[in-house]
Scaffold this active site. Structure first.
Site, PDB file in Angstrom:
ATOM      1  N   LYS A 210       0.838  -1.202   0.000  1.00  0.00           N
ATOM      2  CA  LYS A 210       0.000   0.000   0.000  1.00  0.00           C
ATOM      3  C   LYS A 210       0.875   1.254   0.000  1.00  0.00           C
ATOM      4  O   LYS A 210       0.684   2.166  -0.784  1.00  0.00           O
ATOM      5  CB  LYS A 210      -0.924  -0.036   1.220  1.00  0.00           C
ATOM      6  CG  LYS A 210      -1.827   1.160   1.330  1.00  0.00           C
ATOM      7  CD  LYS A 210      -2.808   1.002   2.481  1.00  0.00           C
ATOM      8  CE  LYS A 210      -3.558   2.310   2.700  1.00  0.00           C
ATOM      9  NZ  LYS A 210      -4.510   2.246   3.794  1.00  0.00           N
ATOM     10  N   GLU A 216      10.494  -4.549   4.662  1.00  0.00           N
ATOM     11  CA  GLU A 216      10.602  -5.955   4.243  1.00  0.00           C
ATOM     12  C   GLU A 216      10.306  -6.093   2.760  1.00  0.00           C
ATOM     13  O   GLU A 216      11.036  -6.748   2.010  1.00  0.00           O
ATOM     14  CB  GLU A 216       9.599  -6.829   5.030  1.00  0.00           C
ATOM     15  CG  GLU A 216       9.901  -6.997   6.504  1.00  0.00           C
ATOM     16  CD  GLU A 216       9.274  -5.915   7.373  1.00  0.00           C
ATOM     17  OE1 GLU A 216       8.945  -4.825   6.834  1.00  0.00           O
ATOM     18  OE2 GLU A 216       9.133  -6.157   8.576  1.00  0.00           O
ATOM     19  N   GLY A 271      -4.815  -2.057   4.993  1.00  0.00           N
ATOM     20  CA  GLY A 271      -4.017  -3.197   4.498  1.00  0.00           C
ATOM     21  C   GLY A 271      -4.692  -4.533   4.755  1.00  0.00           C
ATOM     22  O   GLY A 271      -4.771  -5.389   3.881  1.00  0.00           O
ATOM     23  N   ARG A 272      -5.210  -4.715   5.969  1.00  0.00           N
ATOM     24  CA  ARG A 272      -5.794  -6.017   6.316  1.00  0.00           C
ATOM     25  C   ARG A 272      -7.187  -6.208   5.730  1.00  0.00           C
ATOM     26  O   ARG A 272      -7.812  -7.239   5.934  1.00  0.00           O
ATOM     27  CB  ARG A 272      -5.795  -6.185   7.835  1.00  0.00           C
ATOM     28  CG  ARG A 272      -6.438  -5.042   8.595  1.00  0.00           C
ATOM     29  CD  ARG A 272      -6.086  -5.100  10.074  1.00  0.00           C
ATOM     30  NE  ARG A 272      -6.597  -3.960  10.822  1.00  0.00           N
ATOM     31  CZ  ARG A 272      -5.958  -2.811  10.972  1.00  0.00           C
ATOM     32  NH1 ARG A 272      -4.783  -2.617  10.398  1.00  0.00           N
ATOM     33  NH2 ARG A 272      -6.477  -1.847  11.699  1.00  0.00           N
ATOM     34  N   GLU A 357      -4.861  -6.913  14.576  1.00  0.00           N
ATOM     35  CA  GLU A 357      -4.363  -5.578  14.231  1.00  0.00           C
ATOM     36  C   GLU A 357      -5.526  -4.576  14.319  1.00  0.00           C
ATOM     37  O   GLU A 357      -5.329  -3.400  14.611  1.00  0.00           O
ATOM     38  CB  GLU A 357      -3.727  -5.564  12.832  1.00  0.00           C
ATOM     39  CG  GLU A 357      -2.690  -4.463  12.668  1.00  0.00           C
ATOM     40  CD  GLU A 357      -1.902  -4.535  11.369  1.00  0.00           C
ATOM     41  OE1 GLU A 357      -2.507  -4.360  10.300  1.00  0.00           O
ATOM     42  OE2 GLU A 357      -0.681  -4.752  11.419  1.00  0.00           O
ATOM     43  N   HIS A 388      -5.267 -33.592  17.066  1.00  0.00           N
ATOM     44  CA  HIS A 388      -4.175 -34.437  17.546  1.00  0.00           C
ATOM     45  C   HIS A 388      -3.030 -33.608  18.095  1.00  0.00           C
ATOM     46  O   HIS A 388      -1.910 -34.099  18.210  1.00  0.00           O
ATOM     47  CB  HIS A 388      -3.713 -35.368  16.428  1.00  0.00           C
ATOM     48  CG  HIS A 388      -4.793 -36.319  16.026  1.00  0.00           C
ATOM     49  ND1 HIS A 388      -4.998 -37.524  16.661  1.00  0.00           N
ATOM     50  CD2 HIS A 388      -5.790 -36.193  15.117  1.00  0.00           C
ATOM     51  CE1 HIS A 388      -6.048 -38.121  16.120  1.00  0.00           C
ATOM     52  NE2 HIS A 388      -6.565 -37.339  15.187  1.00  0.00           N
ATOM     53  N   LYS A 508       9.286  -0.750  14.352  1.00  0.00           N
ATOM     54  CA  LYS A 508       9.867  -0.413  13.041  1.00  0.00           C
ATOM     55  C   LYS A 508      10.972   0.629  13.205  1.00  0.00           C
ATOM     56  O   LYS A 508      12.053   0.511  12.639  1.00  0.00           O
ATOM     57  CB  LYS A 508       8.788   0.196  12.129  1.00  0.00           C
ATOM     58  CG  LYS A 508       7.842  -0.784  11.493  1.00  0.00           C
ATOM     59  CD  LYS A 508       7.067  -0.037  10.405  1.00  0.00           C
ATOM     60  CE  LYS A 508       5.763  -0.717  10.054  1.00  0.00           C
ATOM     61  NZ  LYS A 508       4.922   0.064   9.162  1.00  0.00           N
TER      62      LYS A 508
HETATM   63  O1  F6P Z   1       2.189  -4.085   9.964  1.00  0.00           O
HETATM   64  C1  F6P Z   1       1.728  -2.830   9.632  1.00  0.00           C
HETATM   65  C2  F6P Z   1       1.228  -2.744   8.240  1.00  0.00           C
HETATM   66  O2  F6P Z   1       1.039  -1.400   7.963  1.00  0.00           O
HETATM   67  C3  F6P Z   1      -0.044  -3.540   7.982  1.00  0.00           C
HETATM   68  O3  F6P Z   1      -1.174  -2.896   8.426  1.00  0.00           O
HETATM   69  C4  F6P Z   1       0.023  -3.697   6.507  1.00  0.00           C
HETATM   70  O4  F6P Z   1      -0.872  -4.665   6.043  1.00  0.00           O
HETATM   71  C5  F6P Z   1       1.468  -4.071   6.333  1.00  0.00           C
HETATM   72  O5  F6P Z   1       2.149  -3.272   7.281  1.00  0.00           O
HETATM   73  C6  F6P Z   1       2.042  -3.871   4.961  1.00  0.00           C
HETATM   74  O6  F6P Z   1       1.954  -2.539   4.551  1.00  0.00           O
HETATM   75  P1  F6P Z   1       2.165  -2.131   3.053  1.00  0.00           P
HETATM   76  O7  F6P Z   1       1.104  -2.756   2.229  1.00  0.00           O
HETATM   77  O8  F6P Z   1       2.112  -0.631   3.027  1.00  0.00           O
HETATM   78  O9  F6P Z   1       3.526  -2.626   2.610  1.00  0.00           O
END
Ligand code: F6P
Length: 543
Positions: A210, A216, A271-272, A357, A388, A508
């Site tokens: 987003k 990452e 995002g979620r 979240e 199990h 972060k």
């Molecule tokens: O973990 C925080 C967060 O902002 C989530 O809400 C989101 O889904 C994820 O990081 C990834 O964010 P982005 O889509 O901006 O890379």
């Protein structure tokens, strides 16, 4: 009555529920069922082909009445309308919350800041469909003229969990000559293993973020670029092997992806809550545009149900309210979600972000510290595997763990007796949890006295059973929307902002600082606590 500004613990329904819970705690489901032969049929609700049996809960009609009253006193109806009509209910980020617009039909109008957002949604869907068709048919060629055989989604959180869950859930409907991989972790192993048997000439990367600034994802995207160019040896290849899914055109261009190859979405999609936006491009490539739209129709059907049905018959509201009941009045810490459908193996992981979240918050909308619990811990594994491993604790441990069992009348892979066996386990587990086995029953089986206590099942352990015909794209959409709106219901009652995520920020920021300290050539001046300082020193010495 609209009393949503009244603190939760001062609402009349809350007070009544508190007193009522003291009575219910002493009652066993065995009695509740014995008193009312029709309970198992009565305490159910069905909508859009999703059936919910909530009779195996520690509730009476009075409980339900009070929970419904609580929803009303919390202003659930008005808050849902505010969401559906584009009000900025994510107050800490001053944003509308409109994942429901992602699945709105073309005929609907939803305004944000005076602009109807629905045409834009359909424009992106059409662009995704054209692209997905080109990949699926082989028309889109890689830089060296070979067709794309592998699609790798790079993203994290909502930009990964939704896509990977939906791909796994709908694999049955996917184009099998395409390989899908999902890279999320900054641990290099994730990328290395995902591509180890892939050919860059046939591999397309979907960089899903987003913000397009997530550490990452950007690290993995750059590594993917290097991996591709090491073989393709031409910057121009990026245009054929990388597309971006983002709200941030500026950062996408900076990365070197032509914005013509960008699929957009909007700040009003959390995002979620984004797996049905362009973030779902991998899903659309896998199952095709037609079935993707069927999934959206499923979402929409559940949206309409949630928006228009009174709480007593409203599936998401009921699920949300029952979790509140156990969280607040029975000290339940967690909520297990147990899909008896192998294709839903990533559904619990997806739900963890969606629920935790969203509702892991410690202050109300006006910033006051809550004086009650929020956000249950959601977790689970597909049945029968969980039986199990951890079900022992659910059956005989000391904690109360409400469970959602999810099953289907029909399997997508009919094989001998497998499906009946699977479903027999759903019904047996829910029955065993509710009714247990008394000492008398255990003794009557000839168990020696000393062993009896070990073999007693107390029962009175709550569960919901959720059934649908079979796992189709539309049913998946309905199930996801069911939980999305259950989370919304909880957030409204708890009076929290379910749509921000400030809690991920601090880690972060600290990680960025520490990364510099781990990599610095000179001995860094460390200003952490003594534990963090010595861990950093140890790592620097041994790396
Ligand atoms: O973990 C925080 C967060 O902002 C989530 O809400 C989101 O889904 C994820 O990081 C990834 O964010 P982005 O889509 O901006 O890379």
């Amino acid at each position: 009555m609209e009393t949503k500004t009244i603190a939760l613990v001062d609402r009349p329904a809350w007070k009544a529920l508190k007193a009522h819970a003291d009575e219910i705690r002493g009652r066993h489901m065995r009695e509740l069922f014995a008193e009312d032969a029709s309970r198992g049929e009565r305490m159910t609700a069905e909508a859009e082909g999703i059936f919910l049996d909530y009779s195996k809960n520690r509730v009476t009609d009075e409980t339900l009445k009070l929970l419904v009253q609580l929803a009303k006193e919390s202003g659930l109806r008005a808050r849902a309308e505010a969401m559906f009509t584009g009000e900025k209910i994510n107050i800490t980020e001053n944003r509308a919350v409109l994942h429901v617009a992602l699945r709105a039909p073309k005929t609907e109008k939803i305004f944000v800041d005076g602009e109807d957002v629905v045409p834009g949604v359909h424009e992106v869907l059409d662009k995704m469909a054209a692209f997905a068709d080109r990949i699926r048919s082989g028309e889109w060629k890689g830089h060296t003229g070979k067709r794309i055989r592998n699609v790798v989604n790079i993203g994290i959180g909502g930009s990964d969990l939704g896509p990977v869950m939906a791909y796994e859930a709908l694999k049955h409907y996917s184009q099998r000559d395409l390989t899908f991989r999902f890279v999320s972790n900054v641990d290099g192993t994730d990328f290395a293993e995902a591509v180890q048997d892939l050919d860059p000439e046939e591999t397309l990367f979907l960089v899903a973020s987003k913000t397009f600034t997530t550490l990452e994802t950007m690290t993995n995207a750059h590594t993917a670029r290097d991996w591709s160019l090491a073989k393709l040896k031409d910057e121009k290849a990026v245009a054929k092997h990388f597309v971006a899914i983002s709200t941030n055109a500026k950062e996408v261009s900076k990365f070197g992806i032509d914005t013509a190859n960008m699929f957009g979405f909007w700040d009003w999609v959390g995002g979620r809550y984004s797996m049905d936006s362009a973030i779902g491009l991998s899903t659309m490539i896998a199952i095709g545009p037609k079935q993707f739209r069927e999934m959206l129709e499923g979402f929409h059907a559940m949206d309409v149900h949630f928006r228009t049905t009174p709480p007593e018959k409203n599936l998401p509201a009921l699920l949300g309210l029952l979790t509140i009941w156990y969280t607040e009045f029975f000290d339940a810490q967690t909520q297990a979600v147990l899909p008896y459908e192998q294709y839903l193996k990533r559904f619990p992981a997806y739900l963890q972000q969606l629920t935790m979240e969203s509702n892991g918050k410690h202050v109300t909308l006006d910033g006051t510290h809550v004086d009650y619990q929020t956000g249950a811990i959601y977790w689970g594994e597909p049945g029968t595997n969980g039986q199990h491993s951890f079900y022992q604790l659910i059956h005989q441990g000391t904690r109360l763990i409400p469970c959602d069992f999810i099953g289907f009348y029909k399997t997508l892979n009919p094989l001998g007796r497998h499906h009946d066996m699977l479903m027999a386990n759903v019904f047996a587990q829910a029955e065993a949890l509710a009714f247990g086995k008394t000492a008398k029953q255990v003794k009557a089986e000839g168990t020696p006295d000393w062993l009896v206590p070990h073999r007693v099942f107390e029962g009175n352990r709550p569960s919901n059973t959720i059934l649908a015909e079979k796992l189709t794209p539309a049913v998946l959409g309905k199930l996801i929307a069911l939980y999305e709106h259950a989370v919304f219901t909880q957030g409204v009652v708890w009076n929290i902002d379910s749509f921000d995520q400030w809690g991920v920020e601090l880690g972060k920021v600290l990680a960025t600082k520490i990364l510099g300290e781990l990599e610095s050539k000179d001995e860094p001046k460390l200003e952490h606590d003594s534990s963090t300082t010595s861990l950093i020193k140890r790592y620097r010495k041994n790396k």
